[in-house]
Design an enzyme around this catalytic site. Structure first.
Site: not given
Length: 154
Positions: A28-31, A33
Site C-alpha cells: 500500500t501507499d500512504f493512502s 490503497l
C-alpha cells in the site's frame, strides 16, 4: 507435510487459473490503497503459478532444446477499476486467449470477491535463448489453450 487441500500455487479452473493473494502493508501507499505498480506483482505471480499448475517449468524451458525457450512480456494493457486495501484477499484470474506462433495473449483479472478491481491483457513474446523470436511448440500451445474459456469471475 499434511495435505490440507490447499495449493500455494493456486488452482486450474474451467476458465484458466485462480490464485489467492493477501494485500499486505508493503503493498500500500500512504493512502492505505494498493500502490498501482504492486498490481504488476500480483499479475506476475498469477502468470507464473498458472504455468506451474500447467506443469510448465520455466527454468527447464531455457534448456529444453538447442534453441531454448523463454517467455517475456511484450505489451500490457491494464484497466484500474477499483482500489484494493490492506488485508483484502484478492483473486488473480488468468486465462489464455491465444497461444501460437511467437506469442501468447493472456487475459487477467484481479477481483475482491465479485468486485472487479483490475482487468489486464498481457501479450507474451516467445523468444529463444539469444532473445530472438521463436515459435511456441504446438504441444505447449495446446497445453495453454486446453480447457481455457473466457473469464467470467469467480
Amino acid at each position: 507435510m499434511a495435505d490440507n487441500g490447499f495449493s500455494i500455487s493456486g488452482e486450474l479452473t474451467e476458465t484458466g487459473h485462480r490464485l489467492l493473494q493477501r494485500v499486505y502493508y508493503e503493498d500500500t501507499d500512504f493512502s492505505g490503497l494498493v500502490y498501482h505498480a504492486r498490481y504488476l506483482h500480483f499479475l506476475e505471480r498469477g502468470r507464473t503459478d498458472y504455468l506451474r499448475c500447467l506443469g510448465v517449468e520455466q527454468r527447464e524451458l531455457i534448456n529444453s532444446d538447442e534453441e531454448g525457450l523463454v517467455f517475456v512480456v511484450h505489451r500490457m494493457e491494464i484497466d484500474f477499476k477499483q482500489p484494493a486495501r490492506m488485508d483484502d484477499i484478492l483473486m488473480v484470474l488468468t486465462h489464455t486467449e491465444k497461444a501460437g506462433g511467437a506469442k501468447m495473449v493472456l487475459n487477467q483479472e484481479i477481483r475482491r470477491g465479485e468486485t472487479l478491481l483490475i482487468a489486464a491483457k498481457v501479450i507474451i513474446a516467445v523468444i529463444n535463448a539469444n532473445a530472438r523470436p521463436r515459435r511456441l511448440p504446438e504441444a505447449l500451445a495446446e497445453k495453454f489453450l486446453e480447457g481455457s474459456k473466457p473469464l467470467r469471475g469467480p
